[in-house]
Design a protein around this motif. Structure first.
Motif, PDB file in Angstrom:
ATOM      1  N   GLY A 105       0.988  -1.404   0.117  1.00 42.81           N
ATOM      2  CA  GLY A 105       0.135  -0.088  -0.165  1.00 42.81           C
ATOM      3  C   GLY A 105       0.987   1.380   0.403  1.00 42.81           C
ATOM      4  O   GLY A 105       0.326   2.216   0.038  1.00 42.81           O
ATOM      5  N   MET A 106       2.292   0.896   0.078  1.00 44.57           N
ATOM      6  CA  MET A 106       2.952   2.524  -0.427  1.00 44.57           C
ATOM      7  C   MET A 106       2.669   3.065  -1.919  1.00 44.57           C
ATOM      8  O   MET A 106       2.840   2.586  -2.267  1.00 44.57           O
ATOM      9  N   SER A 107       2.661   4.343  -1.642  1.00 52.91           N
ATOM     10  CA  SER A 107       2.093   4.806  -2.294  1.00 52.91           C
ATOM     11  C   SER A 107       3.772   5.555  -3.679  1.00 52.91           C
ATOM     12  O   SER A 107       4.933   5.356  -2.907  1.00 52.91           O
ATOM     13  N   PRO A 108       3.915   5.811  -4.780  1.00 50.43           N
ATOM     14  CA  PRO A 108       5.537   5.914  -5.716  1.00 50.43           C
ATOM     15  C   PRO A 108       5.619   6.954  -4.887  1.00 50.43           C
ATOM     16  O   PRO A 108       7.120   7.610  -5.156  1.00 50.43           O
ATOM     17  N   SER A 109       4.659   8.468  -4.589  1.00 46.65           N
ATOM     18  CA  SER A 109       4.915   9.285  -3.906  1.00 46.65           C
ATOM     19  C   SER A 109       5.938   8.825  -1.968  1.00 46.65           C
ATOM     20  O   SER A 109       6.838  10.116  -1.994  1.00 46.65           O
ATOM     21  N   GLU A 110       5.727   8.699  -2.129  1.00 42.03           N
ATOM     22  CA  GLU A 110       5.786   8.119  -0.614  1.00 42.03           C
ATOM     23  C   GLU A 110       7.098   7.654  -1.093  1.00 42.03           C
ATOM     24  O   GLU A 110       8.300   7.766   0.346  1.00 42.03           O
ATOM     25  N   MET A 111       7.723   6.522  -1.836  1.00 38.22           N
ATOM     26  CA  MET A 111       8.836   6.496  -1.978  1.00 38.22           C
ATOM     27  C   MET A 111       9.962   7.073  -2.571  1.00 38.22           C
ATOM     28  O   MET A 111      10.946   7.743  -2.711  1.00 38.22           O
ATOM     29  N   ARG A 112       9.287   8.137  -3.134  1.00 34.97           N
ATOM     30  CA  ARG A 112       9.932   8.898  -3.908  1.00 34.97           C
ATOM     31  C   ARG A 112      10.482  10.331  -2.410  1.00 34.97           C
ATOM     32  O   ARG A 112      11.270  10.710  -2.554  1.00 34.97           O
ATOM     33  N   GLU A 113       9.459  10.815  -1.496  1.00 36.79           N
ATOM     34  CA  GLU A 113       9.950  11.300  -0.563  1.00 36.79           C
ATOM     35  C   GLU A 113      11.251  10.366   0.638  1.00 36.79           C
ATOM     36  O   GLU A 113      12.283  10.903   0.515  1.00 36.79           O
ATOM     37  N   ILE A 114      11.210   9.039   0.402  1.00 36.22           N
ATOM     38  CA  ILE A 114      12.076   8.223   0.948  1.00 36.22           C
ATOM     39  C   ILE A 114      13.342   8.709   0.184  1.00 36.22           C
ATOM     40  O   ILE A 114      14.283   8.853   1.477  1.00 36.22           O
ATOM     41  N   ILE A 115      13.460   8.324  -1.038  1.00 39.93           N
ATOM     42  CA  ILE A 115      14.595   8.889  -1.535  1.00 39.93           C
ATOM     43  C   ILE A 115      15.122  10.155  -1.763  1.00 39.93           C
ATOM     44  O   ILE A 115      16.433  10.473  -0.958  1.00 39.93           O
ATOM     45  N   GLN A 116      13.800  11.265  -1.329  1.00 37.82           N
ATOM     46  CA  GLN A 116      14.461  12.194  -1.143  1.00 37.82           C
ATOM     47  C   GLN A 116      15.853  12.913   0.116  1.00 37.82           C
ATOM     48  O   GLN A 116      16.072  13.946   0.690  1.00 37.82           O
TER      49      GLN A 116
END
Length: 127
Positions: A105-116
């Motif tokens: 259920g993690m969204s791609p935008s949440e993944m991008r936040e982690i990368i940032q």
């Protein structure tokens, strides 16, 4: 030079391996630079010399350092070549983790936040 988390579940030798890799990748340690002796590092960190030796063996096995009998351990020249193989492993592991995160259920935008966040932390260490 090092800060190890004695309360971490991660073994001390693994923490040491990660620290040395970080120093090598960031250019803090350069090819052919001598690593501290097992005895010296053991005294500085107040941990068992066997732990240091295990970390050095692991780094050597992975190709990050090489040993010269009677001289010590040194940063390897071929780290870039090692990186390519290790990057493939990381990419594969990351794909599996990302697929699982999406499934959970993690969204791609949440993944991008982690990368940032990771990028921001990385730039703080290089300043």
């Amino acid at each position: 030079m090092f800060e190890l988390d004695l309360r971490s579940r991660k073994p001390l030798y693994e923490q040491l391996v990660e620290k040395f890799k970080e120093f090598i990748f960031s250019g803090i340690m350069e090819p052919d630079e001598k690593l501290p002796s097992v005895r010296t590092l053991s005294q500085q960190l107040t941990i068992n010399p066997n732990t240091i030796q295990k970390a050095y063996r692991e780094l050597e096995m992975q190709g990050y350092i090489y040993s010269v009998k009677g001289k010590g351990s040194f940063v390897n020249h071929t780290v870039e070549q090692v990186d390519t193989a290790r990057l493939q492993e990381i990419r594969s592991e990351l794909k599996k983790l990302l697929a699982e995160a999406l499934y959970m259920g993690m969204s791609p935008s949440e993944m991008r936040e982690i990368i940032q966040e990771i990028e921001a932390e990385g730039s703080e260490h290089h300043d």
